[in-house]
Scaffold this active site. Structure first.
Site, PDB file in Angstrom:
ATOM      1  N   GLU B 192       1.023  -0.749   0.135  1.00 29.16           N
ATOM      2  CA  GLU B 192      -0.178   0.115   0.224  1.00 29.16           C
ATOM      3  C   GLU B 192       0.950   1.351   0.250  1.00 29.16           C
ATOM      4  O   GLU B 192       0.841   2.641  -0.844  1.00 29.16           O
ATOM      5  CB  GLU B 192      -1.588  -0.097   1.678  1.00 29.16           C
ATOM      6  CG  GLU B 192      -2.242  -1.056   0.970  1.00 29.16           C
ATOM      7  CD  GLU B 192      -1.821  -2.473   1.366  1.00 29.16           C
ATOM      8  OE1 GLU B 192      -0.715  -2.520   2.130  1.00 29.16           O
ATOM      9  OE2 GLU B 192      -2.681  -2.752   1.493  1.00 29.16           O
ATOM     10  N   HIS B 261      -9.747  -4.395  10.969  1.00 30.80           N
ATOM     11  CA  HIS B 261     -10.247  -4.239  10.301  1.00 30.80           C
ATOM     12  C   HIS B 261     -11.615  -4.008   9.671  1.00 30.80           C
ATOM     13  O   HIS B 261     -12.917  -3.994   8.855  1.00 30.80           O
ATOM     14  CB  HIS B 261     -10.393  -6.029   9.163  1.00 30.80           C
ATOM     15  CG  HIS B 261      -9.495  -6.501   9.147  1.00 30.80           C
ATOM     16  ND1 HIS B 261      -8.073  -6.867   9.706  1.00 30.80           N
ATOM     17  CD2 HIS B 261      -8.497  -6.581   7.924  1.00 30.80           C
ATOM     18  CE1 HIS B 261      -7.522  -8.093   9.124  1.00 30.80           C
ATOM     19  NE2 HIS B 261      -8.022  -7.373   7.498  1.00 30.80           N
TER      20      HIS B 261
END
Lengths: 374, 459
Positions: B192, B261
């Protein structure tokens, strides 16, 4: 009565610790630049670079550019000492041959350049007006970033110079993004992304290596190895100190270049550009260089001996070397003195401009936060 | 011409120091690089080096002097060919002060009020009568937005993990590879930080990247590029370099995926000047705002929600459905209380409003849609009408968007308030895995109803 100059002349250097044996200057790279992968491998490799054969005119041009950077940076150091430049200020003194040699090989308007916060030299090597660079350092409205960026944040999209980035290593994926753009737009351009031996240990650098190699992006990763990651010697911060090998895991070929010789740098840049323009994907260049000053202005540089610095200055200075070569080519001492004077005048004018031009208007506080209105 | 040597500042904060030792004396010839003196500060001892050649004509500050002000002349050097003895000390001049512009500097003005540029009155474009409304999932609406913009502008490309061959981890990019090919729909490695930087760099170079994060939880790896590279570039360059990139992906809690998450990053990004932050709820807004996000010259963080992807809402069948950024939307008109929310919280607010209606409480629901810049005008207008406000946010309470709305209501709508503004948010804990605990941690309509009753004094 003698006229008293308002200008002061000084710079700040390291406090000398107890005398130590003089170490071999790290900037002494072999003139025969090693190139990876080794010959015999079936992976494409750049040709062995050759030292550039410059005409007298070209070498004079390089000399002037390097001298301009040197004098500009010395003056920046002085202005910093006077409190006219604030915050962080990273000088390029000692590393001049790198930006001048590499950028002279690029095609203006086609190739792009991005670097970290030690960025004054790269801008000067583009021929950008020293006045607006110095005015940015002093935080004035006439500065290239209207006084809102400062030493570390300067850009010239006109020259395809994309900064000037303050976060160590951030310019590497940004550069890969610029290279992605060259490839996407098929404009034939190559991105040159400069970073230091310190930044070379950042994780995002290797994420970028991976994608650049995977997608064969037209990018030259330039590691300016000046021997010290801030105050930490390369050997204390890096497991692999041969930085040109850092692309091995990604099959990115590397070359090690003597960054203290502008013509070797230029010659290597040509071989590198030839390879990357040939659609072979990225290439890594390690430029062995040396910074004479501290990491930034507030660094007393106690991590190295004065002898070490002195030794590089005396034996490997890129500007003195170019000067000697020019004299050998037949340029007169007087002509060299005239150049020196010319450069001093340019720098003095830049400094005067940077000192006297006004600070940004308060209304500038709110401009340029966003481009559009919502 | 004598050259003045002045006390140097060795750091941004140094104002004075000790001239510890002179290493030269009057009459000495010095050349560039010679050490002239040692200077001590509380942090370090540094050497003071000559830059020019000449003769030390006068030492003005004796060694051992403490508290020598930065900029004070400490010695004079006579240049080449000058008579050293002729040099005389001039009064020590202070460093040349920066000329100030006429206007008062902001630092001198404590009462400074941000002069945000007046925005033109914007509203959603009118949908012509008879326009066909097509039931569309949010997932499809987002895909359609990207596809339409990619057809319209070759500079637009989509990059992220599993966006191409896998058709999107949450199938948002379904079909894009087939239509646009691998040049414009690009699978990345799981890196990322790296690809967010590549996206920002490509935008700086003139392209229009749409960077998908599989979820915004992973964007924490990349947040440096979102904030330091994308958001600050235009300002730092004095408007010279732009970064028109869109970072998009699901944000907030999904379903039982645990603490790492499940997080709403809306308040994080909305804190940053230079960013546009959009968090739509329904399909029409998802489409119209993503198209606007791709077109704008500014960097955008576009926060979606996994639990909303599969919900179906009407989307007007128009040639080019683009909505204004920075404009809230009244989702339900009402007169008794204003419920402000965004993203999945809007669904919770609407559900609460329906239940409240059955009890005779008429709630107005405002969907912020854009978190930065915040449409405070619409919020305050509604408050003026209802005099009561509840903010619903699927996220933590501390330093939240809800907190910001409370502050705006108090600063700018105080006289319209008949009750304190209440926040209905997730519980202030990392999201637990166990089904019952997760349910307890998340906002729901029952909590909204309780808060509304409290502010309407009907509890």
């Amino acid at each position: 009565m003698a006229l008293i100059h308002q200008r002061e002349r000084f710079s700040v250097l390291v406090k000398t610790p107890a005398a130590k044996p003089v170490r071999k200057p790290p900037a002494k790279a072999s003139s025969k630049a090693p190139v990876l992968p080794e010959e015999g491998s079936n992976h494409p490799r750049p040709r062995n670079p050759e030292r550039y054969e410059a005409s007298q005119e070209e070498l004079l041009h390089f000399y002037k550019e390097m001298l301009l950077i040197r004098r500009f940076e010395e003056r920046a150091g002085q202005l910093y000492g006077l409190g006219l430049i604030g915050g962080f200020c990273h000088l390029y003194i000692g590393q001049e041959a790198v930006a001048v040699g590499l950028q002279s090989a690029l095609e203006p308007g086609k190739d792009s350049v991005i670097t970290g916060y030690r960025d004054h030299g790269h801008m000067l090597a583009y021929g950008i007006d020293p006045k607006i660079i110095m005015a940015e350092l002093t935080g004035r409205g006439a500065g290239i970033s209207r006084g809102k960026g400062g030493s570390m944040h300067m850009f010239s999209t006109e020259h395809k110079f994309y900064g000037g980035h303050g976060i160590v290593g951030a310019q590497v994926p940004l550069g890969a993004g610029l290279a992605f753009g060259h490839k996407y737009s098929e404009d034939g351009g190559v991105c040159m992304a400069y970073f230091g031996d310190g930044a070379a240990n950042q994780g995002q650098v290797y994420e970028s290596f991976n994608m650049a190699a995977l997608w064969k992006l037209p990018i030259i990763f330039v590691i300016e190895n000046n021997g010290y990651a801030m105050g930490t010697k390369v050997a204390r911060s890096s497991a692999e100190t041969e930085f040109y090998r850092r692309g091995d895991s990604f099959r990115i070929p590397g070359m090690q270049v003597n960054g203290m010789d502008v013509l070797e740098v230029r010659g290597a840049a040509e071989a590198a550009l030839e390879y990357v323009r040939g659609g072979n994907g990225p290439l890594l260049m390690e430029l062995k260089t040396y910074r004479y000053r501290g990491h930034s202005m507030s660094d007393p540089a106690k991590y190295r001996s004065r002898e070490e610095v002195q030794n590089v200055k005396e034996k490997s200075d890129p500007i003195e070397a170019a000067k000697a070569e020019l004299i050998k080519m037949g340029v007169s001492e007087d002509a060299m003195k005239a150049i020196d004077k010319e450069i001093r005048t340019i720098v003095s004018e830049a400094a005067d401009f940077a000192e006297t031009s006004p600070e940004p208007d308060p209304s500038e506080l709110y401009t340029d936060v966003l481009v559009e209105q919502y | 011409m004598a050259i003045e040597l002045k006390m140097p500042a060795l750091s941004p904060t140094m104002e004075e120091g000790t001239l510890a030792k002179w290493l030269v004396k009057e009459g000495d010839t010095v050349s560039s690089g010679d050490i002239l003196a040692e200077i001590e500060t509380d942090k370090a001892t540094m050497e003071f080096e000559a830059v020019d050649e000449g003769t030390i004509s006068k030492i003005l500050i004796a060694e051992g002097t403490d508290n020598v002000k930065v900029g004070a002349v400490i010695a004079l050097i006579a240049g080449e060919g000058e008579d050293a003895s002729a040099a005389e000390a001039a009064p020590a001049p202070a460093p040349t002060p920066a000329p100030k512009p006429e206007a008062k500097a902001p630092t001198e003005n404590v009462q400074i009020v941000p002069e945000t540029p007046k925005r033109a009155e914007v509203s959603d474009p009118a949908i012509p009568e008879g326009t066909e409304m097509v039931p569309t999932t949010v997932r499809e609406a987002l895909r359609d937005a990207m596809a339409e913009e990619m057809r319209r502008d070759d500079r637009v490309f989509v990059m992220g993990e599993e966006v191409a061959e896998y058709q999107g981890a949450y199938k948002v990019t379904q079909g894009l590879l087939e239509e646009f090919g691998p040049r414009r729909v690009i699978d990345t490695p799981i890196t990322e930080y790296g690809f967010a930087g590549i996206g920002a760099g490509a935008a700086m170079g003139g392209l229009r990247p749409v960077i998908e994060f599989m979820t915004f939880n992973f964007a924490m790896q990349a947040i440096d590029h979102i904030i330091n590279s994308a958001a600050k570039t235009n300002y730092m360059s004095g408007g010279q370099m732009r970064c028109p990139v869109v970072f998009r992906g699901p944000n907030g809690a999904a379903s039982r995926v645990g603490a790492q998450h499940s997080q709403n990053f809306g308040p994080w990004y909305a804190n940053v000047p230079g960013l546009i932050v959009i968090a739509p709820y329904d399909s029409a807004d998802a489409k119209g705002l993503l198209k606007a996000a791709i077109r704008t010259e500014d960097p955008v963080v576009f926060l979606e929600n996994e639990l909303v992807y599969g919900r179906t809402f009407d989307v007007p069948k128009l040639e080019d459905h683009v909505l204004p950024i920075g404009k809230a939307r009244i989702m339900r008109e009402g007169s008794d209380v204003t419920i402000v929310s965004y993203s999945i919280g809007v669904g919770v607010a609407l559900e609460a409003a329906e239940k409240l209606a059955a009890e005779g409480i008429d709630a107005e629901v405002v969907d912020l849609r854009t978190l930065r810049p915040l449409d405070t005008a619409t919020v305050l207008e509604s408050l003026k009408k209802t005099n009561r406000m509840v903010v619903v946010e699927e996220g933590w309470p501390v330093c939240s968007i809800a907190s910001e709305i409370c502050a705006v209501a108090m600063e700018q709508g105080f006289d319209d308030l008949d009750a304190p503004v209440l926040r209905v948010t997730n519980e202030d804990v990392p999201l637990p895995y166990a089904a019952n605990l997760e349910k307890l941690a998340l906002v729901d309509s029952a909590r909204v109803i309780a808060a509304v009753k409290k502010v309407t004094y009907k509890g």
